[in-house]
Design a protein around this motif. Structure first.
Motif, PDB file in Angstrom:
ATOM      1  N   ARG A  76       0.826  -1.206   0.000  1.00 35.26           N
ATOM      2  CA  ARG A  76       0.000   0.000   0.000  1.00 35.26           C
ATOM      3  C   ARG A  76       0.862   1.258   0.000  1.00 35.26           C
ATOM      4  NH1 ARG A  76      -5.377  -0.731   0.887  1.00 35.26           N
ATOM      5  NH2 ARG A  76      -6.049  -2.831   1.541  1.00 35.26           N
ATOM      6  N   THR A  77       1.959   1.228   0.754  1.00 35.24           N
ATOM      7  CA  THR A  77       2.865   2.374   0.800  1.00 35.24           C
ATOM      8  C   THR A  77       3.523   2.594  -0.559  1.00 35.24           C
ATOM      9  OG1 THR A  77       3.314   2.023   3.153  1.00 35.24           O
ATOM     10  CG2 THR A  77       4.922   3.328   1.914  1.00 35.24           C
ATOM     11  N   ALA A  78       3.978   1.523  -1.178  1.00 32.80           N
ATOM     12  CA  ALA A  78       4.628   1.621  -2.490  1.00 32.80           C
ATOM     13  C   ALA A  78       3.684   2.204  -3.534  1.00 32.80           C
ATOM     14  CB  ALA A  78       5.113   0.243  -2.933  1.00 32.80           C
ATOM     15  N   VAL A  79       2.448   1.772  -3.518  1.00 31.94           N
ATOM     16  CA  VAL A  79       1.465   2.262  -4.487  1.00 31.94           C
ATOM     17  C   VAL A  79       1.147   3.731  -4.219  1.00 31.94           C
ATOM     18  CG1 VAL A  79      -0.909   2.023  -5.312  1.00 31.94           C
ATOM     19  CG2 VAL A  79       0.491  -0.018  -4.912  1.00 31.94           C
ATOM     20  N   ARG A  80       0.991   4.067  -2.945  1.00 35.60           N
ATOM     21  CA  ARG A  80       0.650   5.453  -2.610  1.00 35.60           C
ATOM     22  C   ARG A  80       1.769   6.413  -3.010  1.00 35.60           C
ATOM     23  NH1 ARG A  80       1.951   7.768   2.019  1.00 35.60           N
ATOM     24  NH2 ARG A  80       2.066   5.787   3.131  1.00 35.60           N
ATOM     25  N   LEU A  81       3.015   6.046  -2.752  1.00 33.90           N
ATOM     26  CA  LEU A  81       4.145   6.925  -3.056  1.00 33.90           C
ATOM     27  C   LEU A  81       4.317   7.154  -4.553  1.00 33.90           C
ATOM     28  CD1 LEU A  81       6.850   5.681  -0.511  1.00 33.90           C
ATOM     29  CD2 LEU A  81       5.579   7.838  -0.430  1.00 33.90           C
ATOM     30  N   THR A  82       3.871   6.216  -5.363  1.00 33.85           N
ATOM     31  CA  THR A  82       4.067   6.320  -6.816  1.00 33.85           C
ATOM     32  C   THR A  82       2.753   6.523  -7.559  1.00 33.85           C
ATOM     33  OG1 THR A  82       3.889   3.916  -7.092  1.00 33.85           O
ATOM     34  CG2 THR A  82       6.109   4.830  -6.721  1.00 33.85           C
ATOM     35  N   GLU A  83       1.690   6.702  -6.824  1.00 35.53           N
ATOM     36  CA  GLU A  83       0.365   6.841  -7.430  1.00 35.53           C
ATOM     37  C   GLU A  83       0.073   5.672  -8.383  1.00 35.53           C
ATOM     38  OE1 GLU A  83       0.231  10.713  -9.205  1.00 35.53           O
ATOM     39  OE2 GLU A  83       0.071  11.746  -7.271  1.00 35.53           O
ATOM     40  N   GLY A  84       0.484   4.481  -7.924  1.00 31.61           N
ATOM     41  CA  GLY A  84       0.197   3.258  -8.670  1.00 31.61           C
ATOM     42  C   GLY A  84       1.167   2.928  -9.778  1.00 31.61           C
ATOM     43  N   ARG A  85       2.259   3.685  -9.860  1.00 34.64           N
ATOM     44  CA  ARG A  85       3.178   3.485 -10.989  1.00 34.64           C
ATOM     45  C   ARG A  85       4.438   2.695 -10.618  1.00 34.64           C
ATOM     46  NH1 ARG A  85       1.506   8.850 -11.439  1.00 34.64           N
ATOM     47  NH2 ARG A  85       3.426   9.531 -10.403  1.00 34.64           N
TER      48      ARG A  85
END
Length: 445
Positions: free
Chosen positions: A240-249
């Motif tokens: 969830r943190t990884a997705v949030r930091l990259t806006e899913g990218r």
């Protein structure tokens, strides 16, 4: 690309030099000889092997020179006489070598190298050739099975910390020949031109006060296409943190522990639910070919393989040997006569070898044909296996790793479907020895 080696002359066993010493005194050192390098059998349960290390062996032959340092060591230890030291000071392999090219499939009894030269100049190459072929081919054989089980998913070689520093470079090279796409080892990248890959370990996450800070630091340097390691603490929270930091990218996430099949499925569902449908899942953690097979239906996009790859997946050597199979009399220009070891369970077949792979009308391999003092009759489908590697002391058979990779891909594609089986079994095709006195233990005459 070739690599400039220091002298390889002492990467050998003492008895090779004591044999030269004795043969020179007996007047037999210059007799013309043929040595074969081959495996009597495949490692238990294996259905085929992969030839690797050919390019490294050619480099080692070219660098096989006795400098003052090597000769000083040998004479100080009284391994050789001053007279033999003088002879070795001018050593150059001036003979000729034929063999299977790098990346080719092999079977029990396949003549992987045929080395022709004087006894003295040919026998001294035994240890360095076997040490390269036995290890590199073991790694390539394991790598080939892993690539087959990966079924098109990319594999990264990452076993450097599980073997010695030079074996790590050799393993990366051998794995690349068999189809691995990249390596974590930078020296393998520099020396052999292999693509390199790597991001971060658990230590990087532990260095920071929070996992989010660690991820942000990595993203700031490597960009959103990087791979984030998400199992230091809680996998779901990390994703969830990884997705949030990259806006899913985020490019990829890596799993390195636990039930990889279950976790990969859970992470895929989570990524998709968060809109990160293009984020890849990479798995590591002591993988082998059986685990890759078990992950065949998992939503995994790539593998990192270490320990089991660089140790040959349970078979860190191929059991290859180097045996004299023919020699001249006192006149080196005279005819060669077959010679063979006859001891129980370790017999060899005397005579010069030639090899052809019999291919059927559908393009499938049917048999390995090894001619003894004759070339097997080949029809239009059959494929010659041996190429010229060294001619009168000059290296003529170097090929690049991309050619070796393509050769392996093509030769593997010829094998019967049973080559894909992970269960223990016999070689997928028989080795047939042809010619007078050509019976070979474990092969068909």
């Amino acid at each position: 690309m070739s690599h400039s080696y220091p002298s390889t002359a002492l990467l050998t066993d003492q008895y090779e030099l004591t044999m030269i010493e004795a043969a020179r005194r007996a007047g037999t050192a210059e007799r013309r000889t043929i040595f074969d390098l081959f495996g009597r059998r495949l490692p238990e349960g294996r259905r085929y092997g992969v030839v690797a290390g050919v390019g490294r062996a050619l480099d080692a032959i070219e660098a096989f020179r006795f400098t003052e340092d090597e000769l000083g060591f040998l004479t100080e230890r009284r391994v050789i006489s001053d007279d033999t030291a003088h002879w070795l000071s001018g050593y150059r392999f001036t003979g000729s070598i034929w063999g299977y090219p790098e990346g080719e499939i092999y079977f029990p009894g396949s003549p992987l190298l045929v080395v022709e030269g004087s006894f003295a100049e040919a026998v001294v190459l035994e240890t360095v050739l076997l040490s390269i072929y036995n290890y590199d081919s073991a790694v390539a054989s394991a790598a080939s099975r892993m690539i087959a089980m990966a079924n098109g998913r990319p594999c990264i070689e990452m076993g450097s910390r599980r073997t010695n520093e030079e074996s790590a470079v050799a393993a990366a090279r051998a794995a690349y020949v068999a189809g691995f796409g990249s390596t974590s080892n930078l020296e393998a990248g520099r020396r052999h031109g292999i693509p390199t890959a790597g991001t971060a370990a658990h230590a990087f996450t532990l260095l920071h006060d929070t996992e989010e800070e660690a991820f942000a630091a990595q993203l700031a340097v490597l960009g959103e296409e990087t791979t984030l390691l998400v199992d230091t603490y809680d996998v779901e929270q990390a994703v969830r943190t990884a997705v949030r930091l990259t806006e899913g990218r985020i490019g990829a996430v890596r799993l390195d522990s636990g039930d990889l099949l279950a976790q990969a499925r859970e992470v895929r569902v989570l990524l998709d639910s968060l809109g990160a449908t293009r984020t890849r899942i990479i798995v590591t953690s002591d993988l082998d070919e059986w685990q890759l097979a078990a992950l065949a239906n998992a939503p995994v996009d790539g593998y990192g393989v270490g320990t089991n790859l660089v140790t040959g997946s349970g078979h860190p050597t191929c059991g290859m040997v180097y045996k004299m199979v023919a020699r001249s009399g006192d006149d080196p220009a005279g005819p060669l006569q077959p010679v063979a070891k006859r001891s129980k369970n370790k017999a060899t077949v005397g005579g010069r070898k030639y090899a052809v792979r019999r291919i059927d009308e559908a393009g499938r391999a049917e048999a390995e044909l090894v001619g003894v003092d004759l070339r097997p009759d080949a029809d239009r489908n059959d494929r010659e296996l041996m190429v010229e590697l060294v001619r009168d002391g000059r290296i003529v058979g170097r090929t690049d790793l991309e050619a070796a990779r393509e050769r392996h891909r093509a030769s593997f594609a010829e094998l019967p479907p049973s080559a894909m089986k992970m269960s223990r079994g016999e070689p997928v095709i028989p080795t047939l020895y042809l010619g007078e006195d050509a019976h070979y233990p474990g092969a068909e005459a």
